[in-house]
Design an enzyme around this catalytic site. Structure first.
Site, PDB file in Angstrom:
ATOM      1  N   HIS A  48       0.810  -1.220   0.000  1.00 34.95           N
ATOM      2  CA  HIS A  48       0.000   0.000   0.000  1.00 34.95           C
ATOM      3  C   HIS A  48       0.850   1.281   0.000  1.00 34.95           C
ATOM      4  CE1 HIS A  48      -2.977   2.978   1.004  1.00 34.95           C
ATOM      5  NE2 HIS A  48      -2.448   3.155   2.193  1.00 34.95           N
ATOM      6  N   HIS A  72       3.618   6.980   5.389  1.00 32.57           N
ATOM      7  CA  HIS A  72       2.395   7.675   5.798  1.00 32.57           C
ATOM      8  C   HIS A  72       1.520   6.902   6.787  1.00 32.57           C
ATOM      9  CE1 HIS A  72       0.110   5.415   2.685  1.00 32.57           C
ATOM     10  NE2 HIS A  72      -0.941   5.688   3.441  1.00 32.57           N
ATOM     11  N   GLU A  76       0.138   5.652  12.492  1.00 33.51           N
ATOM     12  CA  GLU A  76      -1.230   5.233  12.750  1.00 33.51           C
ATOM     13  C   GLU A  76      -1.321   3.713  12.963  1.00 33.51           C
ATOM     14  OE1 GLU A  76      -4.945   7.050  13.056  1.00 33.51           O
ATOM     15  OE2 GLU A  76      -2.940   7.897  13.013  1.00 33.51           O
ATOM     16  N   ASP A  77      -0.618   2.973  12.176  1.00 30.56           N
ATOM     17  CA  ASP A  77      -0.847   1.529  12.129  1.00 30.56           C
ATOM     18  C   ASP A  77       0.284   0.657  12.662  1.00 30.56           C
ATOM     19  OD1 ASP A  77      -3.233   2.155  10.955  1.00 30.56           O
ATOM     20  OD2 ASP A  77      -2.523   1.885   8.902  1.00 30.56           O
ATOM     21  N   ASP A 142      -3.312   8.262  -1.323  1.00 25.90           N
ATOM     22  CA  ASP A 142      -3.682   7.203  -0.376  1.00 25.90           C
ATOM     23  C   ASP A 142      -5.110   6.737  -0.680  1.00 25.90           C
ATOM     24  OD1 ASP A 142      -3.660   5.648   2.061  1.00 25.90           O
ATOM     25  OD2 ASP A 142      -4.759   7.272   3.045  1.00 25.90           O
ATOM     26  N   ASP A 263     -21.300  13.342 -27.988  1.00 25.94           N
ATOM     27  CA  ASP A 263     -20.661  14.613 -27.618  1.00 25.94           C
ATOM     28  C   ASP A 263     -19.972  14.488 -26.275  1.00 25.94           C
ATOM     29  OD1 ASP A 263     -22.921  14.921 -25.848  1.00 25.94           O
ATOM     30  OD2 ASP A 263     -22.335  17.021 -25.759  1.00 25.94           O
TER      31      ASP A 263
HETATM   32 MN    MN Z   1      -2.820   4.653   3.819  1.00 22.51          MN
END
Ligand code: MN
Length: 482
Positions: A48, A72, A76-77, A142, A263
């Site tokens: 990712h 990034h 957080e993870d 992301d 169009d």
């Molecule tokens: Mn992410």
């Protein structure tokens, strides 16, 4: 696959040895932090951040952005703390990673809360943009990858992410002039947000696909022959179906049905310089009759996001309606990548033969062009100071963004929503409180207009309006009533 992508990122000839070392270091750090983690798809988690970084490297962002993209999700993870990150990386990188994490703090919300949250989040996005636009670019990249892998999530989350994308991320991408990304995000979200409508549209469009391709090839050939006869050798002519979601919106807005889908296909002609663009438009008009009202000169009058191009829609061969977009390679690059293109140029210098619009009412992206010659840091600084001091973002109670000149009042806001609302404005609420309609608005505020049948504009208001639109309407009204 991950090896391959990271190699492509590193192999970019524009990166210095130092840049490459930074990217490599960020990659090693992230790979270690995410070791053992899996995505819902079953892939290693590191796929990712690599995919996000890869996209940003493709649109030629700087090494700091790419490194921050790789990192990034670590705050957080994973167990990585801010301190641990600070020990290894520069303030710039940490700032970007923290910025993205800030934008990320999601909660599970009810539908009603989601509406409120949407405003909050849009506000956050725009405020982040004010601090450093690269934070938002990483966030958009992301979201793009998360949408590409959305199929592995459950129905409710899919739908929520799809709506969020259409209401928050794609308007932000549009605002940044990133037309290609905007279309891509919407197309990824469309089937999940409106499955029924998506199916119906695809049924109609696919049927005609082959037929349309054949037709367009013929038009392109005719076009190219005629241009060459006039001594113009186009750099590229390509046709391409418009993005599906924008096609769907257009069909709804203009009450079209699939019969008119022709169009909704544009032929793009890329030419060496602006003169050739105008000449080519003339040649097209000699070949096929233009549809009145559809000739647009966005070269002389760029759109507010900086977009430049000539557009014309003509009754083409066999009476079918086709749109042509005519532009130089520089304009094309800007149309696809918007503000990211400016980043690339601010680092690498302006490309040769680039067209800088010299129109007086230069909008903010055009201003960015002037700043290209400055250093990247100065560029970010000027973005913060000049741009944000000149424009404000305010919100409707439903969360739509209105972008107004600084100093605008609820009167400007009301006219931007609808001229009738402007003409009938009685009072205004800002963040839930009644305020004088002549009070200046500030970025981030939610503005609600209260109308009354008995209200009408007064010439006095001209003093309290910034937008040309509001002034024009107020004048028109006072002329009408003497
Ligand atoms: Mn992410």
């Amino acid at each position: 696959m991950t090896k391959n992508l990271i190699k492509q990122i590193l192999d970019n000839p524009e990166h210095s040895v130092k840049d490459q070392a930074l990217i490599k270091k960020a990659y090693d750090f992230a790979a270690k932090a995410h070791a053992g983690q899996k995505r819902k798809s079953g892939d290693d988690f590191i796929v990712h951040p690599i995919s996000v970084a890869h996209y940003l490297s493709q649109i030629k962002m700087d090494a700091a952005t790419i490194a921050a993209a790789l990192l990034h999700d670590v705050l957080e993870d994973t167990y990585v703390t801010q301190q641990a990150l600070k020990k290894e990386f520069s303030d710039e990188i940490c700032f970007l990673v923290e910025g993205v994490s800030q934008l990320k703090k999601l909660k599970h919300l009810s539908r009603k809360e989601l509406e409120h949250e949407q405003n909050q989040r849009l506000r956050k996005m725009f405020l982040a943009m004010a601090q450093d636009i690269r934070v938002v670019l990483i966030k958009l990249a992301d979201r793009r990858h998360n949408l590409q892998t959305l199929e592995f999530l459950n129905q409710t989350i899919k739908k929520r992410k799809a709506f969020e994308t259409i209401h928050i991320y794609s308007p932000v991408a549009a605002r940044l002039g990133m037309g290609e990304l905007k279309g891509e995000l919407e197309d990824l979200a469309f089937p999940h947000a409106f499955p029924g409508e998506y199916k119906e549209l695809m049924g109609k469009v696919k049927e005609k696909y082959r037929e349309r391709e054949k037709y367009l090839t013929r038009v392109k050939n005719t076009m190219e022959k005629r241009l060459r006869k006039n001594g113009i050798v186009p750099i590229d002519i390509h046709s391409r179906a418009k993005h599906y979601y924008s096609l769907y919106k257009k069909m709804i807005q203009e009450n079209l049905d699939a019969q008119n889908v022709y169009d909704l296909v544009a032929i793009r002609i890329i030419l060496e310089n602006t003169d050739q663009c105008y000449e080519t438009m003339g040649i097209i008009h000699k070949l096929w009759r233009p549809v009145p009202g559809y000739v647009k000169d966005f070269i002389a009058l760029p759109k507010s996001n900086g977009y430049q191009s000539l557009h014309t829609t003509v009754f083409c061969e066999r009476g079918k309606i086709v749109e042509f977009q005519i532009r130089t390679p520089d304009m094309h690059h800007h149309a696809e990548n918007g503000v990211a293109a400016h980043w690339a140029y601010s680092e690498a210098g302006k490309p040769e033969g680039s067209v800088v619009a010299d129109h007086k009412e230069l909008n903010w992206i055009n201003k960015l062009r002037e700043w290209q010659s400055r250093s990247p840091n100065e560029f970010v600084e000027s973005l913060k100071i000049d741009y944000l001091s000149e424009r404000i973002f305010v919100f409707t109670p439903k969360g739509d963004v209105k972008d107004l000149p600084a100093g605008s009042t609820p009167i400007d806001f009301a006219y931007q929503v609808h001229s009738e609302i402007g003409d009938r404005i009685a009072s205004a609420k800002v963040d839930g409180k009644i305020v004088p309609i002549r009070q200046e608005l500030k970025t981030g505020q939610v503005v609600e207009i209260i109308t009354s049948k008995n209200a009408s504009p007064s010439r006095d208001w001209l003093k309290f309006t910034k937008t040309a639109e509001a002034k024009r309407k107020i004048r028109a009204f006072s002329r009408m009533t003497g």
